[in-house]
Design an enzyme around this catalytic site. Sequence first.
Site, PDB file in Angstrom:
ATOM      1  N   ARG A  86      -5.854   1.057  17.623  1.00 44.28           N
ATOM      2  CA  ARG A  86      -6.417   1.144  16.279  1.00 44.28           C
ATOM      3  C   ARG A  86      -7.378  -0.046  16.180  1.00 44.28           C
ATOM      4  O   ARG A  86      -8.223  -0.186  17.057  1.00 44.28           O
ATOM      5  CB  ARG A  86      -5.315   1.166  15.215  1.00 44.28           C
ATOM      6  CG  ARG A  86      -5.810   1.827  13.911  1.00 44.28           C
ATOM      7  CD  ARG A  86      -4.740   1.915  12.838  1.00 44.28           C
ATOM      8  NE  ARG A  86      -4.457   0.619  12.249  1.00 44.28           N
ATOM      9  CZ  ARG A  86      -3.561   0.417  11.266  1.00 44.28           C
ATOM     10  NH1 ARG A  86      -2.886   1.456  10.772  1.00 44.28           N
ATOM     11  NH2 ARG A  86      -3.352  -0.770  10.763  1.00 44.28           N
ATOM     12  N   LYS A 109       0.820  -1.230   0.000  1.00 38.62           N
ATOM     13  CA  LYS A 109       0.000   0.000   0.000  1.00 38.62           C
ATOM     14  C   LYS A 109       0.848   1.272   0.000  1.00 38.62           C
ATOM     15  O   LYS A 109       0.423   2.291  -0.528  1.00 38.62           O
ATOM     16  CB  LYS A 109      -0.950   0.000   1.196  1.00 38.62           C
ATOM     17  CG  LYS A 109      -0.251   0.187   2.530  1.00 38.62           C
ATOM     18  CD  LYS A 109      -1.180   0.010   3.711  1.00 38.62           C
ATOM     19  CE  LYS A 109      -0.416   0.373   4.979  1.00 38.62           C
ATOM     20  NZ  LYS A 109      -0.964  -0.239   6.184  1.00 38.62           N
TER      21      LYS A 109
HETATM   22  C1  PLP Z   1       0.032  -0.815   6.811  1.00 37.53           C
HETATM   23  C2  PLP Z   1      -0.135  -2.047   7.605  1.00 37.53           C
HETATM   24  C3  PLP Z   1       0.941  -2.935   7.735  1.00 37.53           C
HETATM   25  C4  PLP Z   1       2.312  -2.638   7.197  1.00 37.53           C
HETATM   26  O1  PLP Z   1       2.879  -1.599   7.919  1.00 37.53           O
HETATM   27  P1  PLP Z   1       4.423  -1.148   7.680  1.00 37.53           P
HETATM   28  O2  PLP Z   1       4.712  -0.290   8.834  1.00 37.53           O
HETATM   29  O3  PLP Z   1       4.424  -0.424   6.377  1.00 37.53           O
HETATM   30  O4  PLP Z   1       5.246  -2.358   7.634  1.00 37.53           O
HETATM   31  C5  PLP Z   1       0.725  -4.108   8.430  1.00 37.53           C
HETATM   32  N1  PLP Z   1      -0.475  -4.393   8.973  1.00 37.53           N
HETATM   33  C6  PLP Z   1      -1.533  -3.572   8.869  1.00 37.53           C
HETATM   34  C7  PLP Z   1      -2.811  -3.949   9.499  1.00 37.53           C
HETATM   35  C8  PLP Z   1      -1.392  -2.368   8.183  1.00 37.53           C
HETATM   36  O5  PLP Z   1      -2.435  -1.547   8.088  1.00 37.53           O
END
Ligand code: PLP
Length: 365
Positions: free
Chosen positions: A132, A37
């Site tokens: 979250r 993403k």
């Molecule tokens: C964005 C996200 C990740 C990845 O996070 P990074 O810090 O880019 O490695 C993993 N798990 C969830 C639920 C996320 O939203």
Amino acid sequence: MTEFPQVMINLDYLEQNVRTVMGRCADAGVSVAGVVKGATGIAECIEVFAKGGATQIASSRLEQLETAKRLDTGLPLMLIRIPMMSEAADAVRLADISLNSEITVLRELDRQAGIAGKRHGVILMADLGDLREGFWDRTELIEAAVEVETNLQNLELKGVGTNLGCYGAIQPTTEKLDELVSIAEQVEKAVGRNLEIISGGATSSYMRILDGNLPERINHLRIGEQILNAYDLEKYYGYDLSDMHSDVFTLRAEVVEVKTKPTHPVGEVGVDAFGRRLTYEDRGIRRRAIVAVGKADIGDSDNIFPEDGGIEVLGGSSDHTILDVEDAERDIKPGDILNFAVNYGAMLYLTGSANVKIRFHKSAK
Ligand SMILES: *Cc1c(COP(=O)(O)O)cnc(C)c1O
């Protein structure tokens, strides 16, 4: 149309980062969902994640999983934002696994999976304090797990997971991750079998891999930043990541004005283009340049870092970024292209901006 602003992506560096992270995690018995993403699910990047050994391709956005599905990498696709009720049908169509925290959504996923004649994997998220997503109440999580296991025939309970270090900036300490293992073991007791996945978090949890103290039973991470940008753990936590490339993404922007001006705005100071009252340091009369890239493309002016020595980012607006070039090591003039390193925020905006050209750099610089 002009080639600028442009984001240059070095796919060789990206592949090396994927392989380094996958290798370290494999040594610790951990499989990794490659999270795309941060690069807006660019097809070429997804392909590199697949080639480099990711176990799943993951994104928060179904549009990006649709790109991944079209690429037919053969890897399972994982939806890592807890699904909207309104996207349940598309979630089961595009994702093989999703992260979840609401029983009503799980029931809807089950219904949609039934209609589609599919089995959809689910990971139940536990909130360990970052505030979250995730079940806060352990009993509620275990009850949901039992309902999925016994009543929701079109869902497959894959495991449990957590997310840390995002909203609440809570650190993935071994204590926190032990708590996740304990939740997993309670679920296993309730459903009478072992869980396949215990997903211990994102890039921040990779610190436990680097320190060699990830709890034994955590067998999965979801990693984006550490592969795409490889910046945070070194910058904020002091880890030596010299074997990683933090310059997979480079912004290239064109100079549109160079003039000598005062450093303090002249006249009555009110609010800026974003309604903020800023303070401006008076450093006298200095040489400044404007590059044709702005907050619409990079999120915030301080998300980018000039590669040239002696250049400083002063600020900007939606479409302009203003630089102090008084001490620049070379003569800067309109038409020049300046390169900038980017942080995660700039990478996210740049790859998602319709006005930014995406170009690929294949051979090592
Ligand atoms: C964005 C996200 C990740 C990845 O996070 P990074 O810090 O880019 O490695 C993993 N798990 C969830 C639920 C996320 O939203």
